[in-house]
Every structure is written in C-alpha cells, then in structure tokens.
Scaffold this active site. Structure first.
Site, short mmCIF file in Angstrom:
data_model
loop_
_atom_site.label_atom_id
_atom_site.label_comp_id
_atom_site.label_asym_id
_atom_site.label_seq_id
_atom_site.Cartn_x
_atom_site.Cartn_y
_atom_site.Cartn_z
N ILE A 90 -11.80 19.53 -23.96
CA ILE A 90 -12.09 18.29 -23.24
C ILE A 90 -13.58 17.92 -23.26
CG2 ILE A 90 -11.99 17.16 -20.97
CD1 ILE A 90 -9.35 17.30 -22.47
N PRO A 91 -14.54 18.86 -23.11
CA PRO A 91 -15.95 18.45 -23.18
C PRO A 91 -16.31 17.76 -24.50
CG PRO A 91 -15.78 20.63 -22.20
CD PRO A 91 -14.41 20.27 -22.69
N HIS A 105 -17.60 21.89 -38.08
CA HIS A 105 -16.81 23.09 -38.35
C HIS A 105 -17.31 23.79 -39.62
CE1 HIS A 105 -13.94 21.70 -35.30
NE2 HIS A 105 -13.38 22.89 -35.37
N TRP A 115 -7.36 20.07 -26.29
CA TRP A 115 -7.68 21.49 -26.26
C TRP A 115 -9.16 21.73 -25.93
CZ3 TRP A 115 -10.26 25.48 -28.88
CH2 TRP A 115 -11.11 25.09 -29.91
N TYR A 146 -16.95 7.30 -30.56
CA TYR A 146 -15.79 6.46 -30.84
C TYR A 146 -15.94 5.05 -30.24
CZ TYR A 146 -10.88 5.00 -31.01
OH TYR A 146 -9.71 4.32 -31.23
#
Length: 457
Positions: free
Chosen positions: A397-398, A433, A395, A408
């Site tokens: 991609i950047p 978040h 959802w 990662y």
C-alpha cells in the site's frame, strides 16, 4: 290403646333402622343391591369416561392410518429434482473450507518430506554464529553501512532547498533543478559504489539500494507537497484542490496543534517523515495516542523470530540448491535447470511469505508504534486477488499510494490516457525491480524488468 297404636309403628320403624344400621351386610331391596342404586350424576360421569376412551382409540387408529398413507406417499414420490453439482460455478456453493484444510495438510506433508530429504542429504547447515561473524568480521569496512550513513547528506540538501524556496531565495526553476540533481545522485551514487567496490556483498548491496530507493521516493513526495503548499498560497492556485497534505489556517477550527507551511521545514519534521513507514509526505500525519508496550514487544519478538527463520531456511534450503544449480546453468541443461527451479519454488515461496509478514506487518507496525504513526494500512487482502492489477494495488500500500498520488494522477492531469498512465507505472516499477536485483548481483539480464512488463501487459 289408641296411644300405643299410634306410637307403636314409629318405634318399630326406629328399631328396624337401628337393626339395619348394625347389620354386617346390606340386604337387597326389590331385587337390587345398594351399589346398584347410584345417583344419576355418578352414572353420567362413568358413561362420559367410556365415550372419551373410545374417541382416543379412534384418534390413534386414524393417526396410524395417516402415517401409513404418508409413508406410502414418500415411497411413491420422486427422489430427484433439478439441481447443480456442488463443484459447478452455477450451484452457488462456496464453502470449501474442508478442501482448503486438506490442501494445507498435503502441503505440510510434502514440505516435511522435502525438508527431511534435505537434512538427510546435506545435514544441519544452519549456523547463526556464522551470520553474526560475517557482519562483525571487519566492522570498520562496511561499505553498505557507510552508504546508509552518507544518505543523510541528501536529506539535508532537500531540506535546505525547500527552506530557500520558502524564503524565495531560490526561484522555482532553480529549486526544481537542485532537487533533480539531488535525486539523480541518490539513484546513481550507491549503484556506482556497489559496482566499483568489490567488498560490497549482494545482501549489503540490496539493503543499501533499498534504503536509497525509499529515500528517493520520500524526497520526491517531500518536494511535491511543499510545492503544492506554495501554489496554494499564491494567486495562481485558487482553483487548485489539494488534501490536508498542506493545510491552511481555515482548516484548524478545532483545537488541534497542527503545522502550516513553512512551519514544517524543520529537521525534526524531516527526519520524522524519513523514519515513518510511509512514502507520501504530509504536514500533519495521523497520530496514535500512546505507545502500547505489549503490542511493541509482540512485533519485536516476531521480527527476531522471522529473521532467524529467514536466515536458517536460506542456509539450509536455498544455498545448497543454488550451489547445485550452477553446473546445469553453465552446461545449459534445460531439464536439470527446470528441475532445480522447481526445487527452489517451495522454499522461495516460504521465504517470500515470511519476508512479507516480517516487513509489512512486524517491522512497519513496530516502527509506526514507536513513532505513534496512526495509519497502519500497509497491505490489503492481496491473497484474494483475482487479477494481477488487484494484487499489485493491494500487497504494498505505501508504494501504491505513492504511485497513485505522485505519478499516475499527475499523468492523467497532463492529458495522458489511463492505459498509458498504467503502463508508465508498471515501467517505473519494472525499472526499480531490475535496479534492486541486477546491481547488487552485478548481473544485468533484464529478467525482473521483463517479468514486470509482461504482467503490466
């Protein structure tokens, strides 16, 4: 006499033929008419025609008998066979377009009822002038806008540090320390201003923190890619494999004008990356050939339309429900709190979908078109997600590319397992978040953080 006897019969026969030719009817000869004296060919053809008609009649009769037999066979044959119901997963049936259309109709009708109920209860609350007046009320004291302007200082510090590293004026540990201090200040400075300055609104705080968070991720990628370029130019990195993020001269066999390190360390290159709709730095981004004015105007009109829709739905639908939810929250009335949350679910989803289209399609394509930025994969088919992991990978991609490239995979190269690396990515996402939600609202409840961590588990 002999001659007359000899000539007489022929003359007589000629007269008889003339008389017969002039007669009105043909007399029967030996009891048979002239019509009965047909040629053998004519009689044969008539016989053949009669035989053909008889065979056609026989064929029609046979065809009728066959159809009767087939009809009886169909009546006697079984009407059942081994098969699955269409709604069973084992049936292989997957065309549910009609049900989807029906669900859309029901969704439109139910939302129309809720919207009409809202209008009858609260009246028309949409006032775009109020929003404009809110921003123009005191243009000289916009702390959120001032924070965005100050962010240029951190951009220039990162560029200056990389230039010094390219000239070996700074050692690698010193450059790394300067970058860490710069990014730590990027993370803490806007949060401190928002918490200490009461005039910062929640909307302005979210906007300022969003800009600083994006800048933090961009500068981290900028630091990493330039470090990789220095490693590639040294003897220690002969076996190190990197992408075209930091190309060397052997990659430029074609006639393209491409940049090599340290030729990328310019203000123009830096601000192109800061404004580009990506978080991952490269020395040579893919470029589109020209600016399409029609495409640009369509995206601009979408941005203006959805901005007004977002503001209008927030004023008309969200604010009244939130205002009516304060008392149940204070009284801890669980039943009323649940009812208010369910009432907020529908407008919240609508606003989220509109924001997704406004930001990831309209705004980012508009910016990419202005900058001739070629990579327009800002999202994938997250609406077909079957797992939570697939949704978070597609959802945004950047952000996904940044996490994969700079967080990662480096953890995997350092020996961490996939499970630990994936959990670390979710932890980082949960932190940001919570950072973007709690600081502007000045309310620390860890709701966003726990929600993200539960999805990661």
């Amino acid at each position: 006499m002999g001659d007359s006897d000899a000539v007489g019969p022929p003359l007589l026969s000629r007269r008889k033929r003339a008389t017969v030719g002039r007669g009105s009817s043909v007399q029967p000869v030996n009891g048979r008419s002239a019509a009965a004296r047909q040629s053998p060919v004519t009689v044969g053809a008539a016989g053949a025609g009669g035989a053909g008609g008889a065979s056609m009649v026989e064929e029609a009769a046979k065809s009728e008998k066959r159809s009767r037999r087939n009809d009886m066979s169909e009546r006697l044959s079984g009407c059942h066979k081994t098969q699955e119901s269409l709604l069973s997963s084992s049936s292989g049936y997957n065309n549910y377009r009609g049900i989807l259309n029906w669900c859309v109709v029901m969704l439109v009708l139910s939302n129309a009822r809720l919207f009409l109920e809202n209008l009858l209860r609260y009246g028309v609350l949409v006032d775009p002038i109020e929003v404009i007046a809110l921003f123009l009320k005191d243009p000289h004291s916009w702390p959120a806008a001032c924070l965005v302007i100050v962010s240029n200082v951190f951009i220039l510090v990162a560029l200056y540090t990389e230039r010094q590293l390219s000239k070996s004026s700074f050692s690698e540990p010193v450059g790394f320390l300067v970058h860490c201090i710069n990014m730590a200040v990027i993370l803490t400075f806007p949060a401190a201003v928002i918490l200490l300055v009461p005039s910062v609104t929640p909307v302005g705080g979210v906007f300022a923190l969003g800009v600083y968070t994006i800048l933090l991720l961009k500068l981290y990628s900028y630091k990493d890619v330039n470090m990789w370029c220095r490693e590639l130019s040294s003897v220690k990195a002969k076996k190190l494999v990197r992408s075209m993020s930091c190309p060397t001269s052997q990659h430029f066999n074609r006639g393209d004008q491409m940049v090599c390190y340290p030729g990328n360390l310019t203000i123009r290159d830096m601000y192109y990356f800061v404004l580009a709709p990506t978080l991952c730095y490269e020395l040579n981004f893919p470029r589109s050939p020209k600016i399409r004015m029609g495409f640009l105007l369509r995206r601009l009109s979408e941005m203006l339309f959805f901005t007004q829709m977002l503001v209008g739905l927030t004023q008309q639908w969200m604010i009244p429900v939130i205002a009516s939810s304060m008392k149940p929250l204070e009284d801890m009335d669980l039943s009323l709190m649940t009812e208010r949350l369910l009432r907020l679910a529908v407008p919240n989803h609508l606003l989220w979908l509109m924001f997704f289209y406004w930001f990831f399609h309209s705004s980012m394509n508009f910016t990419a078109e202005l900058l001739c930025f070629g990579d327009r994969e800002f999202y994938r088919d997250w609406w077909n997600s079957e797992t939570v992991t697939y949704f978070w990978q597609n959802w945004n991609i950047p952000v996904h590319k940044w996490c994969l490239r700079h967080f990662y995979k480096p953890l995997l190269r350092r020996g961490f397992s996939k499970m630990i690396s994936q959990s670390a990515v979710f932890f980082l996402s949960a932190f940001f978040h919570e950072y973007l939600l709690s600081v502007p609202l000045r309310m620390f409840r860890l709701w966003a953080f726990m929600g993200m961590m539960v999805q990661g588990s």
